[in-house]
Enzyme design. Structure first.
Site, PDB file in Angstrom:
ATOM      1  N   GLY A 221      11.597   2.066   3.206  1.00 29.94           N
ATOM      2  CA  GLY A 221      10.443   1.246   3.858  1.00 29.94           C
ATOM      3  C   GLY A 221      10.435   1.901   5.575  1.00 29.94           C
ATOM      4  O   GLY A 221      11.764   1.817   5.946  1.00 29.94           O
TER       5      GLY A 221
ATOM      6  N   PRO B   1       8.993   0.587   9.317  1.00 32.67           N
ATOM      7  CA  PRO B   1       9.919  -0.544   9.588  1.00 32.67           C
ATOM      8  C   PRO B   1       8.657  -1.593  10.155  1.00 32.67           C
ATOM      9  O   PRO B   1       7.203  -1.180   9.977  1.00 32.67           O
ATOM     10  CB  PRO B   1      10.011  -0.388  11.621  1.00 32.67           C
ATOM     11  CG  PRO B   1       9.813   1.431  11.853  1.00 32.67           C
ATOM     12  CD  PRO B   1       9.063   2.002  10.014  1.00 32.67           C
TER      13      PRO B   1
ATOM     14  N   GLY C 230       8.708  -5.243   6.067  1.00 35.25           N
ATOM     15  CA  GLY C 230       9.904  -6.649   5.505  1.00 35.25           C
ATOM     16  C   GLY C 230      10.804  -6.102   4.704  1.00 35.25           C
ATOM     17  O   GLY C 230      11.479  -7.274   4.241  1.00 35.25           O
ATOM     18  N   LYS C 231      11.709  -5.864   4.939  1.00 32.12           N
ATOM     19  CA  LYS C 231      13.083  -5.681   4.699  1.00 32.12           C
ATOM     20  C   LYS C 231      14.537  -6.028   4.734  1.00 32.12           C
ATOM     21  O   LYS C 231      14.670  -6.798   4.512  1.00 32.12           O
ATOM     22  CB  LYS C 231      13.442  -3.965   5.363  1.00 32.12           C
ATOM     23  CG  LYS C 231      12.938  -2.984   4.319  1.00 32.12           C
ATOM     24  CD  LYS C 231      13.284  -1.319   4.931  1.00 32.12           C
ATOM     25  CE  LYS C 231      13.383  -1.535   6.175  1.00 32.12           C
ATOM     26  NZ  LYS C 231      12.147  -1.204   7.155  1.00 32.12           N
ATOM     27  N   THR C 232      13.919  -6.863   6.319  1.00 33.68           N
ATOM     28  CA  THR C 232      15.311  -7.354   6.392  1.00 33.68           C
ATOM     29  C   THR C 232      15.220  -9.714   6.105  1.00 33.68           C
ATOM     30  O   THR C 232      15.876  -9.190   6.082  1.00 33.68           O
ATOM     31  CB  THR C 232      14.755  -7.735   8.761  1.00 33.68           C
ATOM     32  OG1 THR C 232      15.057  -6.307   9.153  1.00 33.68           O
ATOM     33  CG2 THR C 232      15.964  -8.703   8.655  1.00 33.68           C
TER      34      THR C 232
ATOM     35  N   HIS D 129      -7.517  13.338  -4.111  1.00 35.27           N
ATOM     36  CA  HIS D 129      -6.070  14.339  -3.932  1.00 35.27           C
ATOM     37  C   HIS D 129      -5.666  13.443  -5.386  1.00 35.27           C
ATOM     38  O   HIS D 129      -5.022  13.725  -6.147  1.00 35.27           O
ATOM     39  CB  HIS D 129      -5.223  14.046  -3.009  1.00 35.27           C
ATOM     40  CG  HIS D 129      -4.255  15.292  -2.855  1.00 35.27           C
ATOM     41  ND1 HIS D 129      -4.107  16.521  -2.466  1.00 35.27           N
ATOM     42  CD2 HIS D 129      -3.124  14.811  -3.879  1.00 35.27           C
ATOM     43  CE1 HIS D 129      -2.795  16.638  -3.399  1.00 35.27           C
ATOM     44  NE2 HIS D 129      -1.733  15.342  -2.807  1.00 35.27           N
ATOM     45  N   GLU D 130      -4.912  12.270  -5.253  1.00 35.27           N
ATOM     46  CA  GLU D 130      -4.706  11.767  -5.644  1.00 35.27           C
ATOM     47  C   GLU D 130      -5.754  11.099  -7.655  1.00 35.27           C
ATOM     48  O   GLU D 130      -4.653  11.552  -8.211  1.00 35.27           O
ATOM     49  CB  GLU D 130      -3.852   9.843  -5.339  1.00 35.27           C
ATOM     50  CG  GLU D 130      -3.395  10.430  -3.884  1.00 35.27           C
ATOM     51  CD  GLU D 130      -2.336  10.920  -4.441  1.00 35.27           C
ATOM     52  OE1 GLU D 130      -1.959  10.607  -5.441  1.00 35.27           O
ATOM     53  OE2 GLU D 130      -1.626  11.611  -3.442  1.00 35.27           O
TER      54      GLU D 130
ATOM     55  N   HIS E  90      -4.894  14.159  -9.338  1.00 33.34           N
ATOM     56  CA  HIS E  90      -3.174  14.685 -10.066  1.00 33.34           C
ATOM     57  C   HIS E  90      -3.350  13.201 -11.273  1.00 33.34           C
ATOM     58  O   HIS E  90      -2.845  13.761 -12.201  1.00 33.34           O
ATOM     59  CB  HIS E  90      -2.248  13.455  -9.310  1.00 33.34           C
ATOM     60  CG  HIS E  90      -1.798  14.461  -8.000  1.00 33.34           C
ATOM     61  ND1 HIS E  90      -1.337  16.371  -7.812  1.00 33.34           N
ATOM     62  CD2 HIS E  90      -1.766  14.007  -6.671  1.00 33.34           C
ATOM     63  CE1 HIS E  90      -0.525  16.836  -7.078  1.00 33.34           C
ATOM     64  NE2 HIS E  90      -0.876  15.174  -6.364  1.00 33.34           N
TER      65      HIS E  90
ATOM     66  N   ASP F 241       2.995  18.897  -3.387  1.00 29.15           N
ATOM     67  CA  ASP F 241       3.235  19.455  -4.718  1.00 29.15           C
ATOM     68  C   ASP F 241       3.185  21.150  -4.744  1.00 29.15           C
ATOM     69  O   ASP F 241       3.976  22.020  -5.886  1.00 29.15           O
ATOM     70  CB  ASP F 241       1.650  19.427  -4.810  1.00 29.15           C
ATOM     71  CG  ASP F 241       1.481  18.262  -4.973  1.00 29.15           C
ATOM     72  OD1 ASP F 241       2.149  17.355  -4.279  1.00 29.15           O
ATOM     73  OD2 ASP F 241      -0.039  17.599  -3.749  1.00 29.15           O
TER      74      ASP F 241
END
Ligand code: ADP
Ligand code: ZN
Length: 615
Positions: free
Chosen positions: A202, A204, A207-209, A424-425, A428, A501
């Site tokens: 993910g 910076p 919230g990984k740390t 766009h989404e 799909h 795509d």
């Protein structure tokens, strides 16, 4: 990157700046010693003149080759040295001047000592440079380090999942690790496959740390951390030694968590280039691989690593038993942002006019760290203005300030862009339910995942299978093309957002024609090599086909793509109003899960909702 943590104890003694001081002092001393004769040199004739004029003050020191004394100047006396012509006897001259004098024996080493010090220092410098280039040197004897790299070790992070908000899916996925660390035996008895390494992916600030520390906190195990960047630009062997030390320490205190931030800095794909820096990195990377393989499954050590760019990691890192699991830590959607804002304001006195939901709506694209900054900034503003509560105006201003910074780094999504991405989404997503064989929709979102990727539409594979039919592949191509089609239908224009795509759709169509024999015109023919599937970009170099066939393949690929494009265009055109209505909802809510989407597909359309091209 919240490494300024509690109870940090460096595992390595910090390579101190003292060494630089010692170095500087040594050079200073050398310069002084070279100048210690701090005497001006005088021509012998000048000396004789001064002697005659009575300006020389004694005592005069007569050496084998030199004469030293002081000479009277306007400002006072100055020490000088002069050299008499070889064989000249100065004693009569000095006696005539009635000055006291003495002889001195000069050691022949005198002049050499400073020279030797200089040589030693030079050698030292060369030694350091040589080592940096990748030669090897005894690690323990290394006092120097450009980085203040150190392993942080926390006995108890004091962080739990309660401190993490808005990234529920990621939390869900690391739950298992907590389970294992708490009761390793029970976990294995129940047949859980013990994870060893897990990659948190993910941007910076997402919230990984924080998440990694929360895992340690929840499981009540120690947390060891080091940043991948600390391994690079170090003297040869230091990185590898550091890895060994890190894992050695982990083994001692297991069960525990090892956290490596910025794994990509250390684990970049090996390029085989000969440059010095990469040698060192490679050595470190290899040591990391060896260390990870060295753990037995019940060692109770889990390695978490964070990266924003998993695609550049060395594939060896991602192999089974290493970082074979991946947890995506996305930027929070509007609900997640509200949760994070609530969490960070829990100890702050908020004015009655504060509506955090409004703040959440205004902060599309912000990470958890950005939101934490906003809360902080708002509180500071209130304090500066001597208010005892934080008001909405403070929040608004704080958002503006942080936004200015983020806009410069172009991480925010403008309203217009969000509308395009939403359409766009939705394209799909709608096609997944309008064609018979598509994998069902899981979730659709307009929160950008990385640079250049707008939103995403996640489908759940119906079942694991290694085989697909022509009809299924066609539907897959249709879903891929639908994003671009939807943009064109609603806005009359297309964006660059469809590049990936199109690439995937073309790849599938190419394989259908050239590999699976699914084109009637080309017939049951394969141009793939037997040992591995053919990749698009290789097709001109590796194919042993005539130009004619090659051209026909291209025609067929294009035909499949155009056919599906037409089909999607027709389907979406028929549902244009629903497409617009859905896109509006998606733009405002930012994510829709399968159920919400299905309900919206069935909901009656409001009559008055006119199809506004700009949404
Ligand atoms: P990363 O490691 O992904 O760069 P960090 O974990 O260092 O991000 O986040 C920095 C700070 O931002 C955290 O200490 C926390 O205060 C805040 N933060 C980020 N994400 C979240 C979140 N999901 N929930 C609560 N706070 C968060
Ligand atoms: Zn798309």
């Amino acid at each position: 990157m919240n490494r300024a943590a509690h109870n940090d104890t460096p595992v390595f003694p910090r390579p101190s700046r003292w060494w630089y001081l010692v170095f500087a002092l040594a050079i200073g001393a050398l310069i002084l010693s070279l100048n210690s004769e701090d005497a001006n040199s005088l021509l012998f004739s000048e000396f004789r003149d001064a002697l005659r004029k009575g300006r020389v003050v004694g005592p005069v020191v007569i050496g084998e080759h030199t004469i030293q004394a002081e000479i009277r100047e306007r400002e006072g006396t100055v020490r000088f040295v002069t050299q008499p012509p070889p064989g000249y006897d100065v004693v009569p001259l000095i006696e005539a001047a009635k000055l006291p004098y003495t002889g001195a024996h000069e050691s022949q080493w005198n002049g050499l000592v400073p020279l030797m010090i200089a040589c030693a220092l030079l050698l030292g410098v060369f030694w350091l440079i040589a080592m940096r280039r990748g030669g090897s040197a005894p690690v323990s004897a290394l006092p120097f380090s450009r980085h203040r790299a150190q392993i942080h070790s926390e006995k108890d992070t004091m962080v739990t999942f309660k401190d993490v908000a808005g990234i529920d899916e990621a939390v869900e996925e690391v739950q298992e690790i907590v389970e294992y660390l708490r009761h390793p035996g029970r976990f294995q008895a129940l047949g859980g496959r013990v994870p060893r390494g897990l990659l948190l992916v993910g941007l910076p600030g997402t919230g990984k740390t924080l998440l990694a520390r929360a895992v340690a906190g929840e499981a009540s195990v120690p947390f060891l951390s080091l940043s991948g960047a600390d391994f690079v630009e170090m003297y040869a062997g230091v990185g590898a030694a550091r890895v060994r030390s890190l894992f050695g320490k982990a083994r001692e205190i297991a069960p525990c968590i090892i956290f490596i931030d910025e794994l990509d800095a250390l684990g970049k794909m090996r390029t085989g280039s000969m440059s010095g820096g990469s040698d060192e990195r490679e050595q470190t990377l290899n040591q990391l691989l060896v260390a990870m393989d060295g753990f037995s499954p019940n060692a109770g050590v889990i390695v978490l690593a964070a990266t924003n760019r998993p695609e550049i990691l060395d594939p060896a890192l991602l192999r089974a038993g290493r970082f074979d699991r991946r947890v995506v830590v996305d930027r929070p959607d509007i609900r997640g942002r509200l949760q994070i804002l609530r969490l960070h304001t829990r100890n702050i006195k908020l004015g009655r006019n504060v509506d955090l939901a409004v703040a959440a709506r205004r902060t599309a694209g912000y990470t958890g760290a950005d939101l934490a900054t906003i809360v902080n900034e708002a509180a500071l503003l209130a304090a500066r203005r001597r208010r005892d509560q934080v008001g909405m105006a403070h929040f608004e201003e704080a958002i503006d300030r942080v936004m200015a910074g983020l806009e410069r780094r172009s991480r925010l999504i403008g309203r217009r862009e969000k509308a395009v991405v939403a359409v766009h989404e939705c394209g799909h997503a709608m096609i997944t339910s309008l064609v018979p064989h598509a994998d069902p929709l899981h979730r659709v979102s307009v929160i950008p995942r990385g640079v250049g990727i707008g939103g995403m539409t996640l489908q759940l594979p119906r079942e694991e299978r290694g085989m697909m039919t022509r009809a299924e592949l066609c539907d897959r191509v249709a879903v891929l093309l639908a994003g671009r089609c939807a943009e064109d239908i609603v806005f009359g224009d297309v964006s660059t957002g469809a590049a990936q795509d199109l690439q995937q759709a073309t790849e599938i169509a190419y394989r259908m024609v050239a590999e699976y024999g699914m084109s009637d015109r080309i017939g049951p023919l394969s141009v793939a090599r037997a040992d591995r599937p053919l990749l698009m970009h290789e097709r001109t170099t590796e194919r042993a086909l005539g130009d004619e066939t090659a051209r026909e393949i291209d025609v067929e690929v294009r035909r499949i793509l155009l056919e599906q494009d037409e089909r999607v265009r027709k389907l979406l055109g028929e549902h244009r109003r629903r497409l617009v209505a859905l896109a509006r909802v998606l733009r405002d809510r930012e994510t829709l899960d399968a159920e919400a989407f299905a309900n919206l597909m069935k909901a009656p359309l409001k009559r008055k909702a006119k199809a506004n091209p700009a949404l």
